[in-house]
Design a protein around this motif. Structure first.
Motif, mmCIF file in Angstrom:
data_model
loop_
_atom_site.group_PDB
_atom_site.id
_atom_site.type_symbol
_atom_site.label_atom_id
_atom_site.label_comp_id
_atom_site.label_asym_id
_atom_site.label_seq_id
_atom_site.Cartn_x
_atom_site.Cartn_y
_atom_site.Cartn_z
ATOM 1 N N HIS A 152 0.807 -1.251 -0.137
ATOM 2 C CA HIS A 152 -0.140 0.087 0.106
ATOM 3 C C HIS A 152 0.970 1.281 0.025
ATOM 4 O O HIS A 152 0.571 2.285 -0.473
ATOM 5 C CB HIS A 152 -0.695 -0.082 1.204
ATOM 6 C CG HIS A 152 -2.185 -0.836 0.995
ATOM 7 N ND1 HIS A 152 -3.269 -0.308 0.578
ATOM 8 C CD2 HIS A 152 -2.339 -2.225 1.239
ATOM 9 C CE1 HIS A 152 -4.114 -1.207 0.635
ATOM 10 N NE2 HIS A 152 -3.746 -2.153 0.795
ATOM 11 N N ASN A 193 -0.975 3.486 -2.451
ATOM 12 C CA ASN A 193 -2.340 4.088 -1.734
ATOM 13 C C ASN A 193 -2.102 5.571 -1.408
ATOM 14 O O ASN A 193 -1.267 5.938 -0.513
ATOM 15 C CB ASN A 193 -2.323 3.183 -0.312
ATOM 16 C CG ASN A 193 -3.765 3.771 0.272
ATOM 17 O OD1 ASN A 193 -4.102 4.456 0.253
ATOM 18 N ND2 ASN A 193 -4.408 2.747 0.979
ATOM 19 N N GLN A 230 -0.116 -6.857 -1.018
ATOM 20 C CA GLN A 230 -1.553 -6.206 -0.780
ATOM 21 C C GLN A 230 -2.523 -7.328 -0.368
ATOM 22 O O GLN A 230 -3.513 -7.205 0.356
ATOM 23 C CB GLN A 230 -2.047 -5.412 -1.654
ATOM 24 C CG GLN A 230 -2.749 -5.898 -2.804
ATOM 25 C CD GLN A 230 -1.671 -6.003 -3.846
ATOM 26 O OE1 GLN A 230 -0.612 -5.876 -3.821
ATOM 27 N NE2 GLN A 230 -2.130 -6.596 -5.238
#
Length: 490
Positions: free
Chosen positions: A155, A159, A418
């Motif tokens: 992430h 992200n 992930q």
């Protein structure tokens, strides 16, 4: 004992650690290019990033000097107002300044930038740990707990919200500690600014300034001259709160016109977020509005390496007896414990809607890594009493036990960390929990099809929520011409 051992390390050893961190950073930049495009990234770039950048330039009257493309719509508050634009504005600015037009290169740049922020959190966490543990080696162990968590590391490369909030919380810990220990105005302002940006990234981070003010004011309670001491602490707390508020205002363009009214809108938008989707949890399909209280605890338990959970379990709330006399460290440990527990209690009490695992709460991980480090130190002290080995040998064996598994997993699963689960999730975690809910692996799926099918035209069907069509941006021109995409609703 462990501190007396590691304080003997020469001052020049910090250069060795910095060299290791440099290798980690360069490696992360290189491997970040392998991740696919998640279904939030395109929205974040186009709407949150471009619209906010255009709004900033126009509001500051810089659009006469910096070209703002005419196809960028006005800031749509109902779509992007509830989310801060710190990362996305920086990303789009880099895109514009360096004239990056190739879509594949744009998202590779975003992933490198994402990892840069994530790495900054890792390094500042090392500096924070060095300050609080008084050991470079133990600080490095703490930073590895932070870095080598497979799911969170992935992430950290794609992200643009949850991992950025996590990194900002990690970056805030050193200035928070320095402010608490020294009452320095400079550190207080820095801590407030970083947490202010963190709040714009993930609104729930706003509990941390409140918690820190309680921690700061508690310093004046046992003092004999409590009146003057409390007054001094109150001034620092007000300065800290002012820094937080100013930072939130500056880095959240949506607040510029009507700060109070628009913040109320943001609060209502996020507090009563309308989401009626279904979640795959413990082998059942559960509506997002009816999650059990143990949803977050179980997600944390099955996505953090088992070794790390062990160290959390054995770590006490305070340091060992050697540190028990240091009240400042004890109090800050309480702050770290509350920093982890309070949001979970609030979410369970309010029955807040949390989906896609516990990514909305990734900013809690720096607090967990802190207690992992304490557990590691406790284990070292225990083994020195029962095993006849040199201290360095015990440290090496304990480090291998702790990090060899997670590091192997990170390498073996790349670039799909992930979807990491530990053994508590069962032999086939996908039977019990969600998999690649953001569609990052769509890229490798499309590339595999094109590499194994020589047809001149290939039809690729994918769900609308995880659009495989985004993967074309990483393909060469020939493969782009061969792939025909069909989006279907599930």
């Amino acid at each position: 004992m462990i501190r007396s051992l590691f304080t003997k390390i020469k001052t020049s050893s910090i250069l060795k650690f910095n060299f290791l961190f440099l290798i980690i950073y360069i490696s992360g930049l290189y491997f970040s290019k392998d991740y696919g495009i998640t279904w939030d990234e395109d929205w974040a770039r186009v709407k949150n990033g471009k619209q906010n950048l255009a709004y900033i330039l126009k509001t500051l009257h810089l659009d006469n000097y910096i070209n703002v493309p005419k196809d960028i719509p006005e800031l749509n508050v109902r779509n992007v107002g509830a989310y801060g634009a710190f990362f996305d504005v920086i990303s789009v600015t880099i895109e514009q300044v360096f004239s990056i037009t190739d879509k594949g290169e744009i998202f590779k740049m975003r992933h490198k930038l994402n990892f840069t922020f994530y790495f900054l959190g890792v390094y500042l966490y090392f500096l924070f740990s060095k300050r609080i543990f008084s050991s470079k080696y133990l600080a490095f162990i703490g930073s590895m707990f932070y870095l080598l968590s497979p799911r969170l590391l992935a992430h950290g490369c794609f992200n643009p919200r949850d991992s950025i909030a996590q990194s900002l919380v990690a970056c805030s810990l050193l200035p928070l500690l320095m402010s608490y220990q020294t009452l320095s105005k400079r550190w207080t302002i820095i801590a407030g600014m970083i947490l202010g940006i963190g709040i714009t990234t993930r609104l729930p981070v706003m509990y941390l300034p409140v918690l820190f003010i309680f921690l700061m004011l508690s310093k004046g309670i046992p003092q004999s001259n409590s009146s003057s001491r409390f007054y001094e602490l109150m001034k620092i707390s007000i300065l800290f709160l002012f820094s937080v508020i100013v930072s939130v205002f500056i880095f959240w363009p949506f607040l510029w016109k009507s700060p109070l009214i628009n913040f109320k809108y943001i609060w209502n938008s996020l507090a009563f977020h309308p989401w009626d989707g279904d979640i795959h949890f413990l082998g059942q399909i559960i509506n997002g509005n009816n999650l059990p209280w143990y949803y977050i605890p179980i997600w944390i338990a099955v996505t953090i390496p088992i070794q790390y959970l062990f160290f959390i379990f054995i770590s006490p709330l305070i340091f060992t007896k050697n540190k028990a006399k240091n009240k400042a460290i004890i109090n800050f440990s309480v702050f770290m414990w509350c920093g982890f527990v309070i949001p979970i209690i609030i979410i369970i009490s309010l029955k807040s809607i949390i989906y896609d695992g516990w990514r909305h709460l990734f900013f809690l991980y720096p607090f967990l890594a802190y207690f992992m480090t304490i557990g590691f130190e406790q284990s070292y002290q225990y083994f020195t009493k029962i095993i006849r080995l040199r201290a360095g040998q015990i440290i090496l064996l304990l480090s291998l036990f702790t990090f060899s598994g997670p590091l192997y997993t990170i390498i073996n699963m790349h670039p799909h960390q992930q979807v990491y689960y530990n053994s508590l999730a069962g032999k086939d975690p996908m039977e019990l929990f969600e998999g690649d809910y953001w569609g990052s692996s769509m890229r490798q799926g499309v590339e595999w099809i094109l590499n194994n099918d020589d047809s001149e035209q290939i039809t690729i069907i994918s769900p609308e929520t995880c659009r495989a069509i985004w993967s074309w941006r990483f393909l060469n021109e020939y493969d782009q011409s061969r792939a025909n995409y069909i989006m279907k609703k599930l």
